[in-house]
Design an enzyme around this catalytic site. Structure first.
Site: not given
Length: 197
Positions: A61, A78-80, A115
């Site tokens: 991203k 961010a990524d979950t 992350g």
């Protein structure tokens, strides 16, 4: 000097459409600008460890951000992901998919991993936070009630811990509650502090 004072000479850019991430940054007193929506193909290599996927996608991203950064810009992406029984659960495709995910999580412990990537013109820092969450056994009626009332289609694992299902379904959590919401804000605070040293 406290972090939000140090950040006054910087422009923190949040490249996320998540209302939970916006809320957590705001409530921590961190001023930011919301990046315009942009396209990013979210994929990860087949051989990557499940624990590394969220951090990998947060970097994707960051790299996909279409604007050049200025000297005092800090881009936050961010990524979950939810990991249950070695399977990565992203956002559900539809009601049936959401039901299948919540049925899998019912009565079990799973891991939520977020992350985060911070990037400036001079450096990039990626990290991840891990939380373990344990659901009691949920009835089918409870699962359908939650899906139909709260529409969790924008949430990894098909649930939001801050919603009804978190109140009535979660027996325990080990790690950051806010990480499960979508951003480990305490860790973000500390990493930002180090990032601008």
């Amino acid at each position: 000097m406290i972090l939000h004072e140090k950040l006054k000479s910087y422009r923190l850019i949040l490249a996320s459409q998540s209302p939970r991430r916006r809320q957590l940054l705001s409530e921590a007193g961190l001023k930011y600008e919301l990046a315009p929506r942009f396209e990013c193909e979210e994929f990860y290599p087949a051989d990557i460890a499940a624990a590394d996927v969220a951090e990998f996608i947060s970097r994707l991203k960051s790299e996909a951000y279409p604007s050049a950064l200025c000297e005092k810009d800090i881009l936050l992406t961010a990524d979950t992901v939810v990991v249950a029984k070695d399977e990565i659960l992203g956002k559900p495709a539809n009601r049936d998919d959401a039901f299948a995910m919540l049925k899998m999580l019912s009565g079990c412990e799973h891991e939520v991993i977020t992350g985060v990537t911070l990037r400036s013109t001079k450096q990039t820092k990626s990290f991840s936070a891990h939380s373990k969450v344990r659901f009691r056994n949920l009835t089918d009626e409870e699962i359908y009630y939650y899906i139909d009332t709260y529409k969790p289609m924008d949430k990894a694992g098909s649930y939001g811990i801050q919603e009804w299902i978190g109140y009535v379904g979660i027996e325990g959590i080990e790690g950051s509650f806010f990480n499960v919401m979508g951003l480990p804000i305490q860790r973000v605070w500390c990493e930002l502090d180090k990032f601008i040293e």
